[in-house]
Design an enzyme around this catalytic site. Structure first.
Site, short mmCIF file in Angstrom:
data_model
loop_
_atom_site.label_atom_id
_atom_site.label_comp_id
_atom_site.label_asym_id
_atom_site.label_seq_id
_atom_site.Cartn_x
_atom_site.Cartn_y
_atom_site.Cartn_z
N GLY A 144 20.11 -37.66 14.53
CA GLY A 144 19.38 -38.29 15.65
C GLY A 144 19.49 -37.48 16.92
N GLU A 179 0.76 -12.34 18.75
CA GLU A 179 0.80 -10.97 18.18
C GLU A 179 0.37 -10.96 16.71
OE1 GLU A 179 3.33 -8.15 19.72
OE2 GLU A 179 3.69 -9.24 21.57
N THR A 229 -1.50 -14.11 14.11
CA THR A 229 -1.03 -15.34 13.45
C THR A 229 -0.60 -14.98 12.03
OG1 THR A 229 -3.20 -15.84 12.52
CG2 THR A 229 -2.73 -16.74 14.71
C1 LIG Z 1 2.89 -18.19 24.41
C2 LIG Z 1 1.75 -17.24 24.17
C3 LIG Z 1 1.79 -15.97 24.74
C4 LIG Z 1 0.71 -15.09 24.55
N1 LIG Z 1 0.73 -13.86 25.20
C5 LIG Z 1 -0.38 -13.06 25.12
C6 LIG Z 1 -0.45 -11.84 25.87
O1 LIG Z 1 0.51 -11.47 26.59
N2 LIG Z 1 -1.56 -11.09 25.78
C7 LIG Z 1 -2.63 -11.45 25.00
O2 LIG Z 1 -3.62 -10.73 24.98
N3 LIG Z 1 -2.58 -12.60 24.27
C8 LIG Z 1 -1.50 -13.42 24.31
N4 LIG Z 1 -1.45 -14.59 23.60
C9 LIG Z 1 -2.60 -14.95 22.77
C10 LIG Z 1 -2.31 -14.87 21.26
O3 LIG Z 1 -2.17 -13.53 20.86
C11 LIG Z 1 -3.44 -15.61 20.53
O4 LIG Z 1 -3.30 -16.99 20.86
C12 LIG Z 1 -3.39 -15.41 19.03
O5 LIG Z 1 -3.73 -14.09 18.70
C13 LIG Z 1 -4.34 -16.36 18.28
O6 LIG Z 1 -5.61 -16.35 18.83
P1 LIG Z 1 -6.34 -17.73 19.20
O7 LIG Z 1 -5.39 -18.52 20.01
O8 LIG Z 1 -7.66 -17.43 19.79
O9 LIG Z 1 -6.52 -18.45 17.83
P2 LIG Z 1 -7.80 -18.34 16.85
O10 LIG Z 1 -8.13 -16.90 16.67
O11 LIG Z 1 -8.85 -19.24 17.36
O12 LIG Z 1 -7.21 -18.91 15.49
C14 LIG Z 1 -7.16 -20.30 15.22
C15 LIG Z 1 -6.69 -20.48 13.77
O13 LIG Z 1 -7.63 -19.86 12.88
C16 LIG Z 1 -6.96 -18.92 12.03
N5 LIG Z 1 -7.86 -17.79 11.78
C17 LIG Z 1 -8.61 -17.09 12.67
N6 LIG Z 1 -9.27 -16.10 12.06
C18 LIG Z 1 -8.91 -16.13 10.77
C19 LIG Z 1 -9.22 -15.35 9.60
N7 LIG Z 1 -10.05 -14.30 9.67
N8 LIG Z 1 -8.66 -15.68 8.42
C20 LIG Z 1 -7.82 -16.74 8.34
N9 LIG Z 1 -7.47 -17.52 9.37
C21 LIG Z 1 -8.00 -17.20 10.58
C22 LIG Z 1 -5.73 -18.51 12.81
O14 LIG Z 1 -4.70 -18.02 11.95
C23 LIG Z 1 -5.34 -19.83 13.48
O15 LIG Z 1 -4.62 -20.60 12.56
C24 LIG Z 1 -0.40 -15.47 23.75
C25 LIG Z 1 -0.39 -16.75 23.15
C26 LIG Z 1 0.64 -17.62 23.36
C27 LIG Z 1 0.57 -18.99 22.72
#
Ligand SMILES: Cc1cc2nc3c(=O)[nH]c(=O)nc-3n(C[C@H](O)[C@H](O)[C@H](O)COP(=O)(O)OP(=O)(O)OC[C@H]3O[C@@H](n4cnc5c(N)ncnc54)[C@H](O)[C@@H]3O)c2cc1C
Length: 389
Positions: free
Chosen positions: A344, A367, A369
């Site tokens: 808990g 960096e 997903t």
């Molecule tokens: C705390 C934090 C710090 C960050 N810092 C930086 C930074 O300093 N500089 C920077 O540039 N960015 C930064 N980011 C951004 C981060 O790199 C992106 O959020 C990440 O790359 C995912 O992109 P998105 O959020 O647009 O998700 P989306 O691309 O919209 O993805 C959504 C979902 O769809 C899935 N998906 C997408 N395309 C495919 C595919 N072709 N095949 C299978 N699944 C797929 C993904 O895996 C995910 O589950 C940061 C994010 C966070 C949360």
């Protein structure tokens, strides 16, 4: 990065000092970092004093020039503390220094390496409101105007965005998408450049003190000398090469923090009693502890193997993706077990298990997903197979 690194004795002494610094200065400063939602000024000054922002600057530019494997050992240690501290410095030591080392002009290296050695907080700006995983789909435009470029666009979730001293911004220099993503170019932009503004700290699930925010570019006019490497169309390649190192760094962070989380779970398990004895005596609790130890060891081996290859100058994109996926998925499992072991109390914000659970979640997202990296890994397997038949 092709740094040869410090000699073993100097590096070991540095690592010992760093380990003490992390436990004696950073961990006790965690509550203040959460409260202020950034690294407190006095701690930031100490981190700068230790040269933590310039660790990977090559020796020919006055830096210690840590090799990739040495650098990752540093990240493993810093990641013992809350993510706020690693986050403030690791964009500078990781993606930014790699991009500068690999692809900047001599003039850009002479301008920006001294800033990093002085402790500059920097930002890597790739993600946008409509493009994350599909990073080459970015909309930010850079239009040439004589000896200048004019940039317009919005960058999202940018680590250190609200506190950046300079920004490496990826923007399109061609309205059309080009083969090899040659429509993307990199631009070095100092904070304070007219038209560049930053948003508020984003409200996040976890990682308090490790800040992100929007970076907004409205008619930002910079001299053409700010174009990374002085050549249009190379930005995406630079970003991808730098992200290989970035993924190893996220893996090291996930492993370093997992060590801390497991230590916390183990301590609690030896102190908490149920049925008249410490819960660490129960085999089902032991299984959670043991599985965590096994996975951390596996992740450390993977990381060090990939790091050695990278230090030899090999391209490690696939193995960097493998270790990033493994270590980030592992960290969330270990944080989940830690909550379970706390019972808990693990669900109560008063105990650290709750924040470990929230903090680790993002490692599977930024960096690259887990899904995107699975695609990277599988594509390279198919390519290798096709080449072998
Ligand atoms: C705390 C934090 C710090 C960050 N810092 C930086 C930074 O300093 N500089 C920077 O540039 N960015 C930064 N980011 C951004 C981060 O790199 C992106 O959020 C990440 O790359 C995912 O992109 P998105 O959020 O647009 O998700 P989306 O691309 O919209 O993805 C959504 C979902 O769809 C899935 N998906 C997408 N395309 C495919 C595919 N072709 N095949 C299978 N699944 C797929 C993904 O895996 C995910 O589950 C940061 C994010 C966070 C949360």
């Amino acid at each position: 990065m092709s740094n040869t690194g410090l000699d073993a004795e100097t590096f070991d002494a540095f690592l010992d000092t760093l380990k003490r610094f992390v436990r004696e200065r950073l961990v006790p400063a965690e509550p203040r970092a959460f409260e202020e939602d950034f690294v407190p000024d006095d701690i930031l000054a100490e981190m700068r004093e230790m040269g933590l922002f310039g660790l990977t600057v090559p020796a020919e530019y006055g830096g210690p020039g840590l090799s990739v494997d040495q650098y990752l050992e540093v990240i493993l240690e810093i990641a013992w503390a809350a993510p706020a501290f690693r986050s403030a410095m690791a964009i500078s030591t990781g993606i930014i220094t790699t991009a500068l080392t690999l692809d900047a002009t001599e003039e850009q290296k002479r301008e920006y390496f001294p800033k990093l050695l002085n402790g500059a907080i920097s930002c890597f700006c790739l993600t946008e409101p409509d493009s994350g995983s599909d990073s080459a789909g970015l909309k930010t435009r850079a239009v040439k105007d004589g000896d200048y470029y004019v940039l317009n666009g919005t960058k999202r979730y940018i680590t250190n965005g609200p506190k950046g001293e300079f920004y490496l911004v990826m923007a399109r220099t061609s309205a059309e998408n080009l083969p090899g993503n040659r429509h993307v170019s990199g631009f070095l932009i100092p904070a304070g450049t007219p038209g560049l503004s930053v948003g508020k700290h984003d409200k996040k699930m976890g990682q308090r003190g490790a800040i992100t925010g929007d970076v907004i570019l409205e008619d930002v006019r910079i001299p053409a000398s700010g174009l990374l490497g002085g050549v249009e169309g190379t930005g995406f390649k630079t970003a991808m090469k730098a992200l290989d190192g970035g993924r190893l760094s996220v893996a090291a962070t996930a492993i370093g923090y997992s060590r801390r989380i497991l230590a916390s779970a183990l301590k609690y398990a030896t102190e908490r009693k149920a049925f008249g004895e410490p819960i660490s005596g129960f085999q089902l609790v032991q299984a959670m502890l043991a599985d965590s130890r096994i996975e951390i060891y596996a992740a450390e081996c993977m990381l060090r193997d990939a790091a050695k290859a990278a230090a030899r100058g090999e391209r490690v994109s696939t193995n960097a993706a493998c270790v990033k996926v493994f270590a980030s998925e592992m960290a969330t499992k270990i944080a989940d077990r830690c909550v379970q072991i706390y019972g808990g109390a693990g669900y109560m914000a008063e105990y650290e298990a709750e924040r470990f659970y929230r903090d680790t979640r993002v490692y599977r997202i930024y960096e690259g997903t887990t899904q995107i990296l699975q695609v990277v890994i599988a594509k390279s397997m198919v390519k290798e197979f096709a080449a072998a038949v």
